[in-house]
Each structure stands twice: as C-alpha cells, then as structure tokens.
Design a protein around this motif. Sequence first.
Motif, PDB file in Angstrom:
ATOM      1  N   GLY B 228      -1.565   7.756  -5.489  1.00 35.44           N
ATOM      2  CA  GLY B 228      -0.834   6.837  -6.339  1.00 35.44           C
ATOM      3  C   GLY B 228       0.536   7.337  -6.744  1.00 35.44           C
ATOM      4  O   GLY B 228       1.347   6.571  -7.254  1.00 35.44           O
ATOM      5  N   ASN B 229       0.784   8.612  -6.515  1.00 38.19           N
ATOM      6  CA  ASN B 229       2.035   9.189  -6.997  1.00 38.19           C
ATOM      7  C   ASN B 229       3.219   8.655  -6.208  1.00 38.19           C
ATOM      8  O   ASN B 229       3.234   8.698  -4.985  1.00 38.19           O
ATOM      9  CB  ASN B 229       1.951  10.714  -6.866  1.00 38.19           C
ATOM     10  N   GLU B 230       4.227   8.195  -6.915  1.00 39.74           N
ATOM     11  CA  GLU B 230       5.374   7.586  -6.238  1.00 39.74           C
ATOM     12  C   GLU B 230       6.129   8.598  -5.398  1.00 39.74           C
ATOM     13  O   GLU B 230       6.661   8.274  -4.332  1.00 39.74           O
ATOM     14  CB  GLU B 230       6.323   6.946  -7.259  1.00 39.74           C
ATOM     15  N   ILE B 231       6.185   9.840  -5.885  1.00 41.68           N
ATOM     16  CA  ILE B 231       6.906  10.851  -5.107  1.00 41.68           C
ATOM     17  C   ILE B 231       6.176  11.098  -3.792  1.00 41.68           C
ATOM     18  O   ILE B 231       6.783  11.159  -2.722  1.00 41.68           O
ATOM     19  CB  ILE B 231       7.023  12.162  -5.907  1.00 41.68           C
ATOM     20  N   PHE B 232       4.852  11.208  -3.885  1.00 43.31           N
ATOM     21  CA  PHE B 232       4.064  11.427  -2.675  1.00 43.31           C
ATOM     22  C   PHE B 232       4.278  10.289  -1.689  1.00 43.31           C
ATOM     23  O   PHE B 232       4.477  10.502  -0.499  1.00 43.31           O
ATOM     24  CB  PHE B 232       2.583  11.545  -3.049  1.00 43.31           C
ATOM     25  N   GLN B 233       4.266   9.079  -2.209  1.00 40.97           N
ATOM     26  CA  GLN B 233       4.442   7.946  -1.312  1.00 40.97           C
ATOM     27  C   GLN B 233       5.813   7.959  -0.674  1.00 40.97           C
ATOM     28  O   GLN B 233       5.950   7.705   0.522  1.00 40.97           O
ATOM     29  CB  GLN B 233       4.238   6.651  -2.083  1.00 40.97           C
ATOM     30  N   SER B 234       6.839   8.287  -1.486  1.00 40.99           N
ATOM     31  CA  SER B 234       8.171   8.264  -0.902  1.00 40.99           C
ATOM     32  C   SER B 234       8.340   9.389   0.116  1.00 40.99           C
ATOM     33  O   SER B 234       9.152   9.288   1.014  1.00 40.99           O
ATOM     34  CB  SER B 234       9.236   8.374  -1.999  1.00 40.99           C
TER      35      SER B 234
END
Lengths: 336, 403, 179
Positions: B228-234
């Motif tokens: 769910g982490n936005e940094i991970f996704q980006s």
Amino acid sequence: MLTPLALEFAYWQETIVKIVIGLVAVLLPTGALVYMFLFKMMSFMQSRLGPMETGPHGAMQLLAEFGKFLQKEDIFPSKADRWVFAAAPFVVLVSTFMLVLVLPGGPSAYFTDLSTGIYFALAVSSVSVIGTLMAGWGSNSKYALLGGLRAAGQLIAYELPLVLSVVGVVIMAGTLNLREIVLSQSDFGIWFIIPQFLGFLIYLIAIQAELTQPPFDMPVAESELVTGYLTEYSGLRFLLFFIAEFATAAIFSAIGATLFLGGWTIPFVDPTAEFMNYIGPFVLGIKMIGIAFLIFWFRVTYPRFREDQLQRLAWKFLIPLALFNIVVTAVFKVVF
Amino acid sequence: MTAELTLPADALANQDLANNAQLRYIASQAADSRINVELETEGMTLNIGPQHPATHGTLRIVAKLDGEQVIEAQPIMGYMHRGYEKLTEVRTYPQVTTLINRIDWVGSFANEVPFILAAEELMDVEAPPRAQWIRTALFEMGRIANIMLFLGDMAVQLGGITAVFYAFRDREFVLNQIESATGGRFHPNFNRIGGIKDDLPAGWIEETKSAMVKVREFCDEMEDLVVGNEIFQSRCRGVGVIPAELAKEYGLSGANLRGSGVDWDLRRDEPSPLAWSEIDWKVWTHPDGDSFSRYWVRLQETREASLMVEKLLDNLPAGPIMAKVPRIIKVPEGESYVQTENPLGAMGYYVVSKGELTPFRVKIRTASFSNMSITPWLLEGVYVPDIATILASLYFILGDIDR
Amino acid sequence: MPKMPGMIVGLGVTAKTFFKTVFPDGPFSPPSPSKGAHTVAYPHVKEAPPDRARGVIALHDENCTACMLCARECPDWCIYIEGHKELAPPRRAGGKPRQANKLDRFDIDFALCMYCGICVDVCPFDALFWSPEFEFSELKLADLLHDKERLGDWMETVPEFGPYEAGADQKVRKVPSTS
C-alpha cells in the motif's frame, strides 16, 4: 551564556568551558537519539530486542561501539585523494558543530546570539554537502562517487524547501534571531506549529532529506551503492560521519522544536524567568526528542525514493507548496 | 477471505506497458548515441557484485553506466558453482536428495520432490496417498518459507528495513513446523524413493494450522506496510516491465511469468502424483508484468499456499507412508524428466539411469537460471536504483542459479 | 469512507508492532520487551528444539556391530569406523564361544557432516540416534571430530520417539536405555 552561573571567568577559561559544553550539547543528544531510537525503538518496531548485553538494556552499547571504531584500522584506498579523503569527515563534523552555536536553550543560555541566527544555521548546514562530495570524490570508488554526487544533488535540492518552510515562521515572528522567534511564539499565544502546520510538514520532509535518512537515503542506499560515499571509510573517520549524521539529526530536530514548538518555553510559564536558563535546555531536549521520534519513525517504516522521484518531489511539489505557504502567511500577516 | 481480493483497480493494460517497454528501450538507445556524439562522454563500468548487497549472493552484474542510466548490463554467473550435476553421478539415489536440498536453500523441500518423482517414475513405484499428501503440504510450506523471504527482501532492497524483520519473524513459525516434522529447518531430506521418511508427529497438524494463520496475518501486514505504500508503488510500478510474449520467449517461469499475465502453473497444468489436483485452489496472475505485479502475485501465492496447506491437512488420508521398495535401490535403465512448480518457478530433473546404484546423468533445470537470462534485456536503459528493484523482483536464489 | 494513504497505514503497522513488543500483556501492564520480542537472548534464554531436530548424532555403542553400513551410505564419508572380531562367551553354558564384532573406533567428523540423517536411517541395529543437542561448537575445525565416547555421551540427550498423528500406519520406535 555563562552569566546565569554567576561565575567570573577569564576569557580563555570561558572558551574552554564553552567548548566542553558545546561537545556535550552535540554528543549527549546524539547518543540519546541513537540509543533511544536507532537501537531500541527500531528494534521494538521490528519485534526484536536490540542491544541487551552492555549495561542495563544495552545502555552502554554506544561506548562499546565507540571503542570498536577507535580500534579499527584507518584504511586509505589505494590511489585515493589522501588529503581530501582524510579531511572530508571533519568538514562534515564542523558544519554540525557550527549549527549548535545559535541554538538557544534559555533566555540567556546560548553560545552566540546572532541577529540572523536561523539564516546562519541553514547556511552552515549546507557546508556538509562539501564534505560529502569530498568523501565521494576522494575515495576513488565508483560507488562512493555515485553516492557523493547523489548526496550533493539531493542536499542542494532540499536546501530550498528547508529555507522556504522556515520563511513562514520568520514572517510571523518578524525576526531571524532564534531566541526572539521563541519569545515571539510565547507572545503570539500558541506555538507556530498551529498556524504554520504546512511549513512544519515541509520542514520535516526537508530535514529528512537533508539528513539522508530513509526514505531519502539514496546517497547511502546500501542495496544499490553499498553505502555510497561511506563505502571506503573505516574506523574513526566512519565514526565521525556517523556522529555527524545523528548529531545533525538532533540539532535539526532542536531547530525544528525552536521554530515550531516554542523552543525552551513551557506554556503558562514566563519564558524570560531566570530559572528557564536551567530547565530550558531540558525542555528543548524533550521537544527535540519528539521531533526526532518522527524522523526515526519514518526511517523505520518507509522504503526509499528513486533519485529522480526525489528531485521531482522537491522541485515540483515541496517548493511550490512552500512558496504558497509563504504567500498565505504574508497575506495573513498584512491583513491581521 | 482471499476471494474478495481482486486486481488493483488501476492495473495498467498489459499491451500499453509492452509498447512502453519497447519505446523506452529504443529511446534509451537513441539518447545514448546522442549523448555520446554531442558530449563525447565515456561510459562508466560499474561492477555490481560478486559481493554486493543487491545481489544477495555472488552474482556479478557488469553494468555500463551513462550517469545513472544503465546502457548495458550483463549478468555473470558461476561464482558459486558447486557442480551438483556431476556430484550426483557419484552418489547413490538416496544420497542425492541430501545434495539437491542445497540448490534452492530457502525452499529446499521443493527441490527434493521432482528428483524423487523422476526416480519413482523410472522404478515404477508410486508413493502411497498419505505420503503424497504430506509431500504436497510440506512442498507448499517450503514455498511459503521461500516467498516470505522474498516479500521482506524486496522491501529491504528498496530501503524499507522493517519488512524483512517481519518476514524472518513469521517465517520462523513455518520453519519450526518443517523442523518438527522433518528434523531439518532448511534441509529436510525427508523424501525417500517410494514415500517419505517418517509420519507426522502428534499435534503437528494443529500447530501447522495456527502457523498458517500467522502467515496470513503476515501477508496482511505486508499489504499495509509495503504494497500500500505510495513510495513502494512509485518505485515498482512500470519498472522492469516484461511483456507476456517476451517472458515466454525467455523461458521465465513461476511468479515472474504469472506476473506478466500468463496463466501457467505446473501444479495445475501438469499431471502429477502429488495432491494438488485433489483440492481446489486458484492460480494468481497479474496483467502488468512490472516489478509491482510480481510482488503482488507472490503475495497472493503465499496466502493461497497457506490455505492450501490447511485444506491438505484437513483431508489427509490415513495409511502407510512408504511403498514397497528394495533396501538397496537400483534404478532400472531408462530416462525420465519431471518438473514441478517450485517456489522460484519450474524446476525439473532429467534423470538418466543405466541400471546402477548411481544415476548416469542428471540434468537440473532450475528456475532462477532461466529467470536471470532476461536481465540484459530488462536492465537496459533503467536507472541504477532500478537495478536493485528489478533484481529483487525477479527473485533469484544464488544456489538456484549456480547449483 | 475515503482510503487511508498507504504511508499512514504503514506507520500504523510499525507503531502497532512497537506496542505489541513493549507491552505484550496489554497497555496497562508494565513494559516487558523481553517477552514481547520474538527474538531470544540466546546464551541466557534457550529455545528447546523439537524432538526430531537433527542436532547431533548419538551412538549407542553396545548395539553397533561395526557393519560399516552408515560409513558407506554417508554422502560425504565423514564416519570412520574400525572394529575387530573377538570371541564372546557363549550364550548358554557349554555352548561354543560365539563371534562378536567389537567396535574400536567410531568417529564422526562434524565439520564434514551434512546432517542428512542417512546413517541414522540405514543403521539396522538401532545404534545411531538423532539428538536435538546443538551446543557442541569448537574453536578449531579439527576438534569437531568426535569419538565414540563423546557420541555415547549424547545418548542421554536423545528424546523418546513421540506418538504419531492420527491416521499414521507407523510403529513408534524405542530409544534403548543407556545404562
């Protein structure tokens, strides 16, 4: 600063006392932060115990680490730029020690009372970029070079939101002097974190990047660049970098506490009272720990950005946001 | 509870990404030639490995960099080659299982199974159903132990240190169960030709079920902390995109293939004496083909595997665990190839026997070796941080590459 | 309800683990991280390995006939056996003296051993057993060659074979009693 002690000192004696207090003021919070957050809180967040053997609950672990680093060989890589390589950690450390100069711990407990205190602090904090670049360049290692260049790019990019986030506070206080910023907060009635919440958030993100802590730790990203500009360092010089990193974390947190959380003041207590000189530093320390807790909490939780994403965040998001914050603050300042 | 899980709403269309990957590749080539003409810059050669944190083992990647962009990357394998194919020729069949345990050392139970199945096929014996069911359950537990490590490791490669501690913490429950059944945490050596070494100890099934609940809790935690982490996704979305066709061409297998949207799972698609066809379960795929989808598929697979273990243990048939086999095992002349869907992908053993105590020749097909072959194509034109992302998302175990 | 940003949810996960670790008995009890943490402070606290754990190989040397099966089946040949035949007193009075195999040397080089358990499996006379004992490290590699006295001492740490799960068709074996 020694006036509250009511002791008469010769100039050289006072200098020595100041140096000792300066060392304590840098090293003590650093050690406290590293032990509390890096060793213990991080361990607990990861379901482990952390150091337990040295002292009660590993409290003496730092001394053990210190001794370990002192014993290690001071390795110079072959073909390294010896002078640059050797000097780099000291450059970084000097910037850290200069930061503490302007930090007020009470109405008259400070090293120097510069009228442009915050300006000075933010300026000397960027000196560490030079040290980082020197370390990256002097190591004669590709990983170190990449790390040094990344660090330079990142630190310069985040100087701007850092400065701009502080401008809001400066506008509200009407002064650059840190001591007067604290006093104006108690005149204002509430700490600046409430009217300047946006500025506080930007400041938090920016210092996280300035300290190269995760999620902004790509200069030392161990899974990509081994440890970036620290790759070739060992022994005492590595220790100096280590101290500088966490001492700067402590001091930036303290500056944040000064700017946004009212520094040494306690609500409903006269901030200029004589006894504030003695309990002020501790109050500041507690507030500093509060901000440092956030820094380390983010450190434990988040993965790191990529270099280009980090730059995009700084230039396309944080700086416009900080400018917007300044405009709004200025408008409110004029209107009310 | 897994039934509600659907694809993320913003899953990108596979075809677009495939096109993007091609375009990106062409653009990087063009940019490279342009820069070299205009500025006369020389590329920098960066040796990633053999000792490097991103390669978690002794893989070496020679990357030619232009600034932070990779122009060319070549994986160099073989630093940990242990010659298993040759070693098996001088070991008797029961001894081979100890060796091949060490190929993929984190999910080692799964390594033994295809070899044993191949030998059983040659000898024309079949293990009794109870043995097959226990094998399948332990196989899936090996998969869980293996992929849980990935779920934490991928995050740590991206800089999030905490996930890997959670992975090691909760993996311990699974490893403890494997140990209390087989005696070995990492190298069970539990399979015998014609069955398994020993039956399960009393109380094991209940303990295992509670461990599986912990595994699913861990998966939920990873969903919150990492996915769910936005940094991970980006960092992961759109990075390291493998189009489905290309994945097939390079011979990828396992979650790397399913992460590209190819619905291919040997457990379901190949007839096997193991008990996979007896229970119902689901093959997870993700259409994107990027690093994120590979992570997502593996996360779902871990959940699915934990449910599978529960179903297997619920319906465990009673009976013996060893078929009748001679005390001294001589495998009749012949050849057989058996492959199974191991945690890392398709793993197969080609066993040639001349009727002696030892195999005449064993060819080991490991998943990581084939999965690594796509790296030169995949790493072209990416940034240095993405090397770590892509390598982590391909998920290789060095022993599985170099065996 | 709008979705919480994943970054805040992530902070919640670490914070929850923090409280679980520090306050394992609930928020109103005194903090006890040593209980809440999943790690064990090893030399002070020891986790008991399961009964089947392959820690070290124990030898019941009265049962051993020096038949060399284990040494031959060992994948890396780390068992060294020497024995001789001798005449044992007859079983019945007046009978002929019978031949017995006497074990002179039974060494296992634990620096080579892969802990696969094949020797324990193939032993036809119940002379070898797995013990979950794991604390037998040495400072020198050569010191890991353990002789039959040392292997015999570990016999005491061998646990009894436990019962099987329901539906099993196996007989529970017995560990010979060490006198």
